[in-house]
Structures are given as structure tokens and as C-alpha cells.
Write a protein that holds these residues in place. Sequence first.
Motif, short mmCIF file in Angstrom:
data_model
loop_
_atom_site.label_atom_id
_atom_site.label_comp_id
_atom_site.label_asym_id
_atom_site.label_seq_id
_atom_site.Cartn_x
_atom_site.Cartn_y
_atom_site.Cartn_z
N LEU A 27 16.06 44.66 -1.03
CA LEU A 27 15.99 45.64 -2.10
C LEU A 27 17.22 46.54 -2.07
O LEU A 27 17.47 47.24 -1.08
CB LEU A 27 14.73 46.50 -1.95
CG LEU A 27 14.42 47.50 -3.06
CD1 LEU A 27 14.04 46.77 -4.35
CD2 LEU A 27 13.27 48.42 -2.63
N LEU A 28 18.00 46.53 -3.15
CA LEU A 28 19.14 47.44 -3.29
C LEU A 28 18.61 48.81 -3.66
O LEU A 28 17.82 48.96 -4.59
CB LEU A 28 20.09 46.95 -4.38
CG LEU A 28 21.21 47.93 -4.78
CD1 LEU A 28 22.23 48.07 -3.66
CD2 LEU A 28 21.87 47.51 -6.07
N ILE A 29 19.06 49.83 -2.92
CA ILE A 29 18.67 51.21 -3.20
C ILE A 29 19.95 52.03 -3.28
O ILE A 29 20.74 52.06 -2.33
CB ILE A 29 17.76 51.77 -2.09
CG1 ILE A 29 16.50 50.90 -1.97
CG2 ILE A 29 17.38 53.23 -2.38
CD1 ILE A 29 15.65 51.21 -0.75
N ALA A 30 20.18 52.67 -4.42
CA ALA A 30 21.40 53.45 -4.62
C ALA A 30 21.05 54.79 -5.24
O ALA A 30 20.10 54.91 -6.03
CB ALA A 30 22.37 52.69 -5.53
N ALA A 31 21.84 55.81 -4.87
CA ALA A 31 21.55 57.16 -5.36
C ALA A 31 22.82 57.98 -5.47
O ALA A 31 23.77 57.81 -4.69
CB ALA A 31 20.55 57.85 -4.45
N THR A 32 22.83 58.88 -6.44
CA THR A 32 23.86 59.91 -6.53
C THR A 32 23.34 61.13 -5.78
O THR A 32 22.27 61.08 -5.16
CB THR A 32 24.13 60.29 -8.00
OG1 THR A 32 22.94 60.92 -8.53
CG2 THR A 32 24.46 59.07 -8.83
N ASP A 33 24.06 62.22 -5.87
CA ASP A 33 23.58 63.46 -5.23
C ASP A 33 22.31 63.97 -5.89
O ASP A 33 21.56 64.74 -5.29
CB ASP A 33 24.66 64.54 -5.30
CG ASP A 33 25.85 64.22 -4.39
OD1 ASP A 33 25.66 63.41 -3.46
OD2 ASP A 33 26.93 64.76 -4.63
N CYS A 35 19.56 56.06 -8.66
CA CYS A 35 20.13 55.55 -9.90
C CYS A 35 19.94 54.04 -10.04
O CYS A 35 20.12 53.49 -11.12
CB CYS A 35 21.60 55.92 -10.02
SG CYS A 35 22.66 55.23 -8.73
N ARG A 36 19.61 53.35 -8.95
CA ARG A 36 19.36 51.91 -9.02
C ARG A 36 18.48 51.47 -7.87
O ARG A 36 18.77 51.76 -6.70
CB ARG A 36 20.67 51.12 -8.98
CG ARG A 36 20.53 49.61 -9.15
CD ARG A 36 20.09 49.25 -10.53
NE ARG A 36 20.02 47.79 -10.75
CZ ARG A 36 19.45 47.23 -11.82
NH1 ARG A 36 18.90 48.01 -12.76
NH2 ARG A 36 19.42 45.92 -11.96
N VAL A 37 17.37 50.81 -8.20
CA VAL A 37 16.49 50.19 -7.22
C VAL A 37 16.19 48.80 -7.77
O VAL A 37 15.57 48.67 -8.84
CB VAL A 37 15.18 50.98 -7.01
CG1 VAL A 37 14.26 50.24 -6.06
CG2 VAL A 37 15.48 52.38 -6.48
N ALA A 38 16.62 47.74 -7.08
CA ALA A 38 16.49 46.39 -7.63
C ALA A 38 16.42 45.36 -6.52
O ALA A 38 17.15 45.45 -5.52
CB ALA A 38 17.67 46.08 -8.55
N PHE A 39 15.55 44.38 -6.69
CA PHE A 39 15.48 43.27 -5.76
C PHE A 39 16.64 42.31 -6.00
O PHE A 39 17.13 42.14 -7.12
CB PHE A 39 14.16 42.52 -5.93
CG PHE A 39 12.94 43.28 -5.47
CD1 PHE A 39 12.64 43.35 -4.11
CD2 PHE A 39 12.12 43.92 -6.37
CE1 PHE A 39 11.52 44.04 -3.66
CE2 PHE A 39 11.00 44.62 -5.94
CZ PHE A 39 10.70 44.69 -4.59
N GLU A 70 19.82 42.30 -5.37
CA GLU A 70 21.13 42.77 -5.83
C GLU A 70 21.88 43.38 -4.65
O GLU A 70 21.29 43.70 -3.61
CB GLU A 70 20.99 43.81 -6.94
CG GLU A 70 20.57 43.24 -8.28
CD GLU A 70 20.67 44.27 -9.40
OE1 GLU A 70 21.23 45.37 -9.17
OE2 GLU A 70 20.17 43.98 -10.50
N ASP A 71 23.20 43.55 -4.83
CA ASP A 71 24.01 44.22 -3.81
C ASP A 71 24.95 45.20 -4.49
O ASP A 71 24.83 45.47 -5.69
CB ASP A 71 24.77 43.20 -2.95
CG ASP A 71 25.66 42.29 -3.79
OD1 ASP A 71 26.05 42.70 -4.91
OD2 ASP A 71 25.97 41.17 -3.34
#
Length: 341
Positions: A196-202, A206-210, A212-213
Motif C-alpha cells: 500500500l502506497l501512503i503519501a502525505a503533505t504537511d 494525499c495518496r493511499v493506493a494499492f 503503486e509506488d
Amino acid sequence: MTQIDDARAWAAFVSRDRRYDGRVIGAVTTTGIYCKPSCPARRPKREHVVFYPDAEAARAAGYRACLRCLPDAVGRDRVAVAEAVALLEAAENSIGLDALAARVGYAPHHFHRLFKRATGVTPAAYARGLKARRAADALGGEETVTAAIYDAGYSAPSRFYETAPARLGMTPSAWKRGGAGVTIRWTVADTSLGALLIAATDKGLCRVAFDEDWASLSMRFPNAEIVQGGAALADLAARVVGEVESPGRHTDLPLDVQGTAFQEAVWAALKAIPKGETRSYAQIAAAAGSPYAVRAVGTACGSNNVAVVIPCHRVTRSDGAVGGYAYGPTRKAALLKREGE
């Protein structure tokens, strides 16, 4: 409800579930009266109630409308909300609540409640969403930020800058430059349903997806600083993984996502679905204020950038089938099973 499930309809009446208003009508054989599910009147015995898909069908069968819950007004309410949405979409200048309510024939305070119940947002919030969407679109094409702001319908740049970070998740100039000046931190976490890709700004996720990278982030924000890991992200990622393994534990996760006004109304409706329950695409369309936009709901679900956190997996087909899911029906079925445990 084109095909009425009597058990579900009766359950809606017993619980006075407002979400079924306009979708099913209950008629009492002993009194000759028909009501909407949320009617506050005392419930008759089950054997004395028959169900119809709408008020017109109940009237054709010889029943008359309840004077307490006014079931015939439900259809009128939905038409009024749809008309108001169309007016807001078409307006070049802002429309105040009083003027909007008058255009559709309602008292302002009553229509304010009606609109929010149907769409999940107030008329003013819906209008702000439209402006923000137009500004985001314009920022991608205008030569200057100021021109984009005026083209979006803002009376002055200051009015846009007051809310832009909250709406766009970054400053207008950064948005125009593909995320320039914004730091996005990411990690890939192992879950029982896959990577699970987990990405965030401050600001938030902003992105949570199976499956993905980081490359997907580079495509979405080509000029942002994309950094792997970080202590703050580790804590946030752990909570997201917790939602995958045991849904409903973390409902307050911070988000940094934006979409069109309709998409945001759909996402708000999705977040309002209680854990362990599902809604049909038609129900979500109605909740978003566009009862005929069933296909558009599917598109809005597909545009959801934060899987599981905004629970688009809780939307199923009207016949009860799992339906589509961006990350596969097997994952969707697994998430729904976990929520029901």
C-alpha cells in the motif's frame, strides 16, 4: 428501490431511516394512508403495511398521503435541490442563500437544511467548491495566477488566497507549477491485502493506493519534492494500515485532497456511511444532490485518491453485488467482510 426488498423497507420504517425517503413508500391497509420511512407517527403492525416504489404508485392503489410526514414533498425537495445545484453550476456570480431559496420556492433556513441533508454540504460550501474547481482548472491554463483567480469567479485575489491552501492543499502558485515548493513524503507499507502506497503533505494524506509506488506521485506532482519516509509519516502510515486490517478505528485521519464540487459531495457521503454498512450507487447519487448521476458516482469513486480512508469500498450495486473497485473486487469483498465482523 426499483425492486422492493420488503424486509429492508420495513427495517427502514422501523428505524425511521431518512435515507430511504423518496425511495420507498409504506401504505397502511387499515387506515388507507401512505407515509415516507422517516414519518414520526406510531408504527402499525407489520401485517398491515404494504410497500410501493413511490407515492404515485401508492395513490394509484387508492391510498392518500399522510398529513404528518407529507411524503409527496420528498420528490419536490429533491427536484428543488437539483435545480439549485444547476443554478449554482451555471451562475457567473455568487448566489446568496435567500436568492437561491426564493428561486426554487423555499424559505431560506428550511432550504439550507434540505440542501445540506441532500448533498452533505451547505449551498455556500458547494459554491466555494465550484469556484475552487474552476480556479484549479484555470491555474493549469492561464499565464498568470491572478487571471485564473478572476476567471474562476472570485471578486478579488484576496478572497481566493483566504481559502486556497485549504481547498487545493497547496498555494495557488505551487499548484500551477505542478507542486513546486511542496514536500510529499511517502512510504510503501505491507498489509494483508498487499503493498500500500501512503503519501502525505504537511497537511495530510494525499495518496493511499494499492500496488503503486513513488512513480505515481511523480506523475501527479512532477515538480514537488518527493521524499521517502519520515517519523511523522510513520505514525500516520501505521494508522492507515490499521484501517486496512480493522476498518473504522481511525476516522479522523487528516486529508489533503481536492476534487470537483460533485466529487467532494460524493466523498462526503462516503465518509458518512457507518462502518459495516453499504450504500448503492443510486443512494450516494441522491445524497450528493444529483439522483440521476449514478454513473458519475462511479467515476467519483474511481477518482478517490485515498483508498480505504475515504471508504468507496462501501458502495455496492443495487442488487447487492460487490460491484467494481479500483483495486479489485477481491480486496473490496475482504474490506467489507472485515467491517461486518
